[in-house]
Design a protein around this motif. Structure first.
Motif, PDB file in Angstrom:
ATOM      1  N   GLN A  71       0.831  -1.196   0.000  1.00 36.66           N
ATOM      2  CA  GLN A  71       0.000   0.000   0.000  1.00 36.66           C
ATOM      3  C   GLN A  71       0.870   1.253   0.000  1.00 36.66           C
ATOM      4  OE1 GLN A  71      -2.459  -0.678   3.527  1.00 36.66           O
ATOM      5  NE2 GLN A  71      -4.208  -1.116   2.221  1.00 36.66           N
ATOM      6  N   TRP A  84      -3.412   3.750  -2.004  1.00 40.36           N
ATOM      7  CA  TRP A  84      -3.301   3.096  -3.301  1.00 40.36           C
ATOM      8  C   TRP A  84      -2.746   1.684  -3.118  1.00 40.36           C
ATOM      9  CZ3 TRP A  84      -5.123   6.612  -6.811  1.00 40.36           C
ATOM     10  CH2 TRP A  84      -5.011   7.965  -6.466  1.00 40.36           C
ATOM     11  N   ALA A  92      -8.357   1.871  -5.293  1.00 40.92           N
ATOM     12  CA  ALA A  92      -7.790   2.681  -4.218  1.00 40.92           C
ATOM     13  C   ALA A  92      -8.875   3.026  -3.200  1.00 40.92           C
ATOM     14  CB  ALA A  92      -7.179   3.953  -4.792  1.00 40.92           C
TER      15      ALA A  92
END
Length: 445
Positions: A71, A84, A92
Motif C-alpha cells: 500500500q 493506493w 484505491a
C-alpha cells in the motif's frame, strides 16, 4: 531507453557525465572506492518510472509506503487521504474526515495503522482498509505539519504551526509531553531509529535535536539560511539530513554535531527528502520540479529525475528501498523503481557502516542530468521484497510475531473506536435523562 551515462566507480577516480563523443570524463576523489566495506552502491540500471496514480483533486503534499510495500498512502490539499494498492487493477481507498488540507501521513511500523495530520489542527489514526474507520484527536492549536510513529509503534510525534512538538501514546491516543523551544512554525519532527531522540525542523531556520527521556534540547543546528522544510534520521541513527528553502541539503553527525555534507544542487526550495534503507543514498524533492538522488558515500549527485509538472512536494523510499514515491502540485503520485543492486544492498544491510565515513562536502559536485523515459509498465506484484535487516530468528516466527503485532494494532484501534461510541452514547443518555427530568419538573404543579 537513451542511456545518458554509465554511473560507476573505479580505483583512484570517479566517472563523470558523458562527453559529447560518448567518452567518459574522470576526476580524482578522496572517497573510498574499493568494493565491500566502505564502497558505495551503484545502480544496475537507471531509476525508472513504474506507474502513476491519479485521483487527488489538488496538490499532493505527502506520501508513505506500508511495511510490505503493498500500500501507498498520499495526502493532498483536497482534504482527502488516498491509499493506493500496488497490485495492478486494485481499487484505491479514498478516506474523508479531515476538514482541510492533509499535510502529512505515516504508516505504523506494522503497517496496520495510518496517521495523518491536517490544516484543520487535528490528527487522525486510520485503519487502512475498505471501511476506513478513524479516530480523531485535537492535537494542536494550528496546522499539523508532521506525524511520525516511533520504531516500536508505541509513540507518535507531531509538529505544528503552533511552534510545538508533541509526543503521544499511540494506542491510548493520549498526550504525553510537549517540546517548545522553537520560535516559529515547526515543519517536521521525526524519531530516531532507536526512539531515544527526536529531530525537528522549523521556520526559525534551525534544526533541533531532542532527548526524549529528559525532554531537553540537546543541540541546535543553525547553518540553514532560510526556513528548514524537512528533516530525517539516517537509518543508522548517527546523523540527520535537513532540507531548506535556501535550496540546500545538509547532513550532520548527531554525535559530534559536525556538518558532514552540504549540497546545493536544486535551483529552488527543497521540500522533502528520504534516505534509502542502506543509508548510502538520499532522494530529494524540490520546487524546481525535479527529484535528485545523491550518493552519500561519494558525496555527489547521481541522478536528476524529471517527471512532475510543477513543484515536487514530497518523496519517500519504500521500507525495502526497491521503490520510491513522489507527489507534487500536478496532483499526481508517481512510483519509481530505484533499480539499485539488490545483492550489494543486502551486503550493506548486514554490515552497516557509521555515517561518520560519509564524504565531507565537496565544493563542486558533478552534475548528472538524466531525463527519465516513459514508464516501462512493469508489474510490481512479482517484485520480491528484501528484508530491512538480517533475519535473526526463523522467518515463520518473524511473520507470526508481525501478524500478532498487526492484530493488536487493529484490536486496539477497534477498542478505541468503541470507547468513543460508548462515550457518545452515554452523553446522549445523560441528555435524555436531563430533558426528561426537566419535563417532569415543568409538569409538576
Amino acid at each position: 531507453m537513451a542511456a545518458a551515462c554509465l554511473v560507476s566507480s573505479f580505483r583512484g577516480g570517479r566517472l563523470g557525465p558523458c562527453l559529447p563523443s560518448g567518452t567518459l570524463g574522470a576526476w580524482p576523489t578522496g572517497a573510498v572506492n574499493s568494493r565491500g566495506r566502505g564502497s558505495p552502491l551503484h545502480a544496475r540500471e537507471d531509476p525508472s518510472l513504474e506507474r502513476h496514480f491519479k485521483g487527488h483533486r489538488d496538490a499532493v503534499t505527502c506520501v508513505d509506503f506500508s511495511l510490505n510495500t503493498k500500500q501507498l498512502a498520499s495526502g493532498s490539499m483536497d482534504s482527502c487521504l488516498m491509499v493506493w494498492h500496488m497490485k495492478p487493477q486494485a481499487r484505491a481507498y479514498r478516506f474523508t474526515g479531515h476538514k482541510d488540507a492533509v499535510t502529512c501521513v505515516n504508516f505504523s511500523p506494522s503497517g496496520h495503522l495510518l496517521a495523518s495530520g491536517s490544516r484543520d489542527k487535528t490528527v487522525r489514526i486510520w485503519v487502512p482498509n475498505v471501511k476506513g474507520e478513524s479516530t480523531m484527536f485535537r492535537a494542536h492549536t494550528a496546522t499539523v505539519r508532521s506525524v511520525h510513529f516511533s520504531s516500536d509503534g508505541q509513540s507518535l510525534v507531531t509538529a505544528s504551526d503552533d511552534k510545538t512538538i508533541k509526543v503521544w501514546s499511540t494506542h491510548r491516543q493520549r498526550f504525553l509531553f510537549s517540546l517548545s523551544q522553537h520560535i516559529n512554525w515547526v515543519r517536521c519532527a521525526r524519531f530516531s531509529p532507536d526512539g531515544r531522540l527526536i529531530v525537528s525542523a522549523s521556520d526559525d531556520k534551525t534544526v533541533k535535536l531532542w532527548d526524549k527521556t529528559s525532554r531537553e534540547c540537546v543541540h541546535s543546528y543553525c547553518e540553514h539560511g532560510g526556513f528548514v522544510t524537512y528533516v530525517d534520521f539516517h537509518p543508522s541513527g548517527t546523523c540527520v539530513a535537513a532540507a531548506g528553502m535556501d535550496n540546500t541539503v545538509k547532513v550532520w553527525d548527531v554525535r559530534t554535531h559536525r556538518l558532514l555534507q552540504h549540497y546545493q544542487l536544486h535551483s529552488a526550495a527543497v521540500n522533502a527528502l528520504s534516505f534509502h534503507p542502506s543509508g548510502n543514498y538520499l532522494v530529494t524533492a524540490s520546487s524546481d520540479s525535479t527529484l535528485k538522488i545523491l550518493d552519500l558515500m561519494e558525496g555527489r549527485l547521481l541522478y536528476t529525475l524529471h517527471g512532475h509538472q510543477g513543484p515536487a512536494i514530497t518523496v519517500a523510499f519504500s521500507r525495502t528501498g526497491e521503490y520510491f514515491a513522489s507527489g507534487g502540485s500536478d496532483e499526481q503520485v508517481m512510483v519509481w523503481k530505484s533499480n539499485f543492486d539488490v545483492v550489494d544492498y543486502g551486503e550493506v544491510i548486514e554490515m552497516p557502516r557509521p555515517p561518520a565515513t560519509l564524504a565531507t562536502s565537496a565544493g563542486n559536485l558533478p552534475e548528472m542530468d538524466l531525463p527519465m523515459p516513459p514508464g516501462r509498465g512493469k508489474s510490481l506484484e512479482s517484485v520480491p521484497s528484501q528484508p530491512q535487516e538480517p533475519i535473526s530468528m526463523p522467518q515463520t516466527l518473524t511473520k507470526t510475531l508481525e501478524h500478532i503485532v498487526g492484530q493488536l494494532d487493529v484490536l486496539t484501534q477497534t477498542v478505541s473506536i468503541l470507547e468513543q461510541r460508548l462515550t457518545l452514547t452515554e452523553d446522549k443518555l445523560k441528555q435524555c435523562l436531563e430533558n426528561q427530568q426537566l419535563i417532569m419538573q415543568r409538569a409538576t404543579p
